[in-house]
Design a protein around this motif. Structure first.
Motif, PDB file in Angstrom:
ATOM      1  N   GLY A  34     -27.709 -62.266 118.448  1.00 28.64           N
ATOM      2  CA  GLY A  34     -27.622 -62.463 117.018  1.00 28.64           C
ATOM      3  C   GLY A  34     -26.284 -62.983 116.573  1.00 28.64           C
ATOM      4  O   GLY A  34     -25.505 -63.513 117.372  1.00 28.64           O
ATOM      5  N   TRP A  35     -26.032 -62.815 115.292  1.00 28.48           N
ATOM      6  CA  TRP A  35     -24.871 -63.412 114.649  1.00 28.48           C
ATOM      7  C   TRP A  35     -24.157 -62.409 113.755  1.00 28.48           C
ATOM      8  O   TRP A  35     -24.789 -61.624 113.030  1.00 28.48           O
ATOM      9  CB  TRP A  35     -25.311 -64.608 113.798  1.00 28.48           C
ATOM     10  CG  TRP A  35     -25.929 -65.697 114.611  1.00 28.48           C
ATOM     11  CD1 TRP A  35     -27.254 -65.841 114.904  1.00 28.48           C
ATOM     12  CD2 TRP A  35     -25.250 -66.771 115.249  1.00 28.48           C
ATOM     13  NE1 TRP A  35     -27.434 -66.939 115.697  1.00 28.48           N
ATOM     14  CE2 TRP A  35     -26.225 -67.540 115.906  1.00 28.48           C
ATOM     15  CE3 TRP A  35     -23.914 -67.175 115.319  1.00 28.48           C
ATOM     16  CZ2 TRP A  35     -25.906 -68.680 116.635  1.00 28.48           C
ATOM     17  CZ3 TRP A  35     -23.603 -68.313 116.034  1.00 28.48           C
ATOM     18  CH2 TRP A  35     -24.588 -69.055 116.691  1.00 28.48           C
ATOM     19  N   TYR A  36     -22.840 -62.497 113.805  1.00 33.46           N
ATOM     20  CA  TYR A  36     -21.955 -61.790 112.900  1.00 33.46           C
ATOM     21  C   TYR A  36     -21.030 -62.827 112.270  1.00 33.46           C
ATOM     22  O   TYR A  36     -20.924 -63.955 112.752  1.00 33.46           O
ATOM     23  CB  TYR A  36     -21.123 -60.750 113.668  1.00 33.46           C
ATOM     24  CG  TYR A  36     -21.917 -59.570 114.164  1.00 33.46           C
ATOM     25  CD1 TYR A  36     -22.825 -59.709 115.215  1.00 33.46           C
ATOM     26  CD2 TYR A  36     -21.775 -58.316 113.585  1.00 33.46           C
ATOM     27  CE1 TYR A  36     -23.568 -58.626 115.666  1.00 33.46           C
ATOM     28  CE2 TYR A  36     -22.507 -57.228 114.036  1.00 33.46           C
ATOM     29  CZ  TYR A  36     -23.395 -57.396 115.072  1.00 33.46           C
ATOM     30  OH  TYR A  36     -24.124 -56.315 115.515  1.00 33.46           O
ATOM     31  N   ARG A  37     -20.373 -62.436 111.207  1.00 28.41           N
ATOM     32  CA  ARG A  37     -19.409 -63.347 110.602  1.00 28.41           C
ATOM     33  C   ARG A  37     -18.196 -62.591 110.107  1.00 28.41           C
ATOM     34  O   ARG A  37     -18.269 -61.402 109.807  1.00 28.41           O
ATOM     35  CB  ARG A  37     -20.036 -64.145 109.455  1.00 28.41           C
ATOM     36  CG  ARG A  37     -20.388 -63.337 108.222  1.00 28.41           C
ATOM     37  CD  ARG A  37     -21.139 -64.199 107.223  1.00 28.41           C
ATOM     38  NE  ARG A  37     -21.432 -63.483 105.980  1.00 28.41           N
ATOM     39  CZ  ARG A  37     -22.195 -63.968 105.006  1.00 28.41           C
ATOM     40  NH1 ARG A  37     -22.746 -65.176 105.130  1.00 28.41           N
ATOM     41  NH2 ARG A  37     -22.398 -63.269 103.920  1.00 28.41           N
ATOM     42  N   VAL A  47     -24.775 -60.458 110.397  1.00 30.25           N
ATOM     43  CA  VAL A  47     -25.553 -61.419 109.618  1.00 30.25           C
ATOM     44  C   VAL A  47     -27.038 -61.226 109.941  1.00 30.25           C
ATOM     45  O   VAL A  47     -27.849 -60.940 109.075  1.00 30.25           O
ATOM     46  CB  VAL A  47     -25.137 -62.864 109.922  1.00 30.25           C
ATOM     47  CG1 VAL A  47     -26.015 -63.841 109.140  1.00 30.25           C
ATOM     48  CG2 VAL A  47     -23.660 -63.079 109.590  1.00 30.25           C
ATOM     49  N   ALA A  48     -27.368 -61.402 111.221  1.00 29.34           N
ATOM     50  CA  ALA A  48     -28.764 -61.246 111.646  1.00 29.34           C
ATOM     51  C   ALA A  48     -28.812 -61.109 113.158  1.00 29.34           C
ATOM     52  O   ALA A  48     -28.037 -61.745 113.866  1.00 29.34           O
ATOM     53  CB  ALA A  48     -29.607 -62.452 111.216  1.00 29.34           C
ATOM     54  N   PHE A  66     -31.515 -66.946 105.266  1.00 29.31           N
ATOM     55  CA  PHE A  66     -31.217 -67.219 106.675  1.00 29.31           C
ATOM     56  C   PHE A  66     -32.405 -66.805 107.540  1.00 29.31           C
ATOM     57  O   PHE A  66     -33.116 -65.845 107.220  1.00 29.31           O
ATOM     58  CB  PHE A  66     -29.998 -66.429 107.125  1.00 29.31           C
ATOM     59  CG  PHE A  66     -28.695 -66.819 106.463  1.00 29.31           C
ATOM     60  CD1 PHE A  66     -28.628 -67.799 105.483  1.00 29.31           C
ATOM     61  CD2 PHE A  66     -27.521 -66.177 106.831  1.00 29.31           C
ATOM     62  CE1 PHE A  66     -27.430 -68.137 104.882  1.00 29.31           C
ATOM     63  CE2 PHE A  66     -26.313 -66.505 106.246  1.00 29.31           C
ATOM     64  CZ  PHE A  66     -26.258 -67.483 105.262  1.00 29.31           C
ATOM     65  N   THR A  67     -32.581 -67.513 108.642  1.00 23.85           N
ATOM     66  CA  THR A  67     -33.624 -67.174 109.607  1.00 23.85           C
ATOM     67  C   THR A  67     -33.038 -67.182 111.012  1.00 23.85           C
ATOM     68  O   THR A  67     -32.467 -68.197 111.440  1.00 23.85           O
ATOM     69  CB  THR A  67     -34.787 -68.169 109.545  1.00 23.85           C
ATOM     70  OG1 THR A  67     -35.321 -68.201 108.215  1.00 23.85           O
ATOM     71  CG2 THR A  67     -35.897 -67.763 110.508  1.00 23.85           C
ATOM     72  N   VAL A  68     -33.172 -66.066 111.707  1.00 21.96           N
ATOM     73  CA  VAL A  68     -32.731 -65.972 113.096  1.00 21.96           C
ATOM     74  C   VAL A  68     -33.951 -66.145 114.004  1.00 21.96           C
ATOM     75  O   VAL A  68     -35.047 -65.676 113.682  1.00 21.96           O
ATOM     76  CB  VAL A  68     -32.014 -64.629 113.358  1.00 21.96           C
ATOM     77  CG1 VAL A  68     -32.942 -63.437 113.171  1.00 21.96           C
ATOM     78  CG2 VAL A  68     -31.373 -64.616 114.744  1.00 21.96           C
TER      79      VAL A  68
END
Length: 120
Positions: A34-37, A47-48, A66-68
């Motif tokens: 996934g993603w962090y910011r 984030v997701a 947003f779509t992961v």
């Protein structure tokens, strides 16, 4: 094991970007990607993320915009970001929980970060 992220850049408010992150190396399994910011002066935040069974978890700020997604065969995770706002400006970090071929446990890995700037 390495994570390499791509796709950041400068975009106008209301625009879209797609980030991608590929895991490489001797990988046995990946449980979560996934993603962090991290915005300037702020802590890194979720984030997701998406599990190996394609269950997605979003931060409130990312829901509906947003779509992961994941390509498990390619060990890649994507983040499609629509309706971007100036407050989405941050360095976006790819994250994955990976068990390498030589390990007996899962470890947390981070990519190098890709900068997203939302500005007119």
């Amino acid at each position: 094991v390495q994570l390499q992220a791509f796709g950041g850049g400068l975009v106008q408010p209301g625009g879209s970007l797609r980030l991608s992150c590929a895991a490489s190396g001797s990988i046995f399994s990946i449980s979560v990607m996934g993603w962090y910011r991290q915005a300037p002066g702020k802590q890194r935040q979720l984030v997701a993320i998406m599990t190996s069974t394609n269950r997605a978890v979003y931060a409130d700020s990312a829901k509906s915009r947003f779509t992961v997604s994941r390509d498990n065969a390619e060990n890649t995770v994507y983040l499609r970001m629509n309706s971007l706002k100036p407050e989405d400006t941050a360095v976006y970090y790819c994250n994955a929980i990976i068990r390498s071929s030589s390990a007996s446990a899962d470890y947390n890995y981070w990519g190098q970060g890709t900068e997203v700037t939302v500005s007119s």
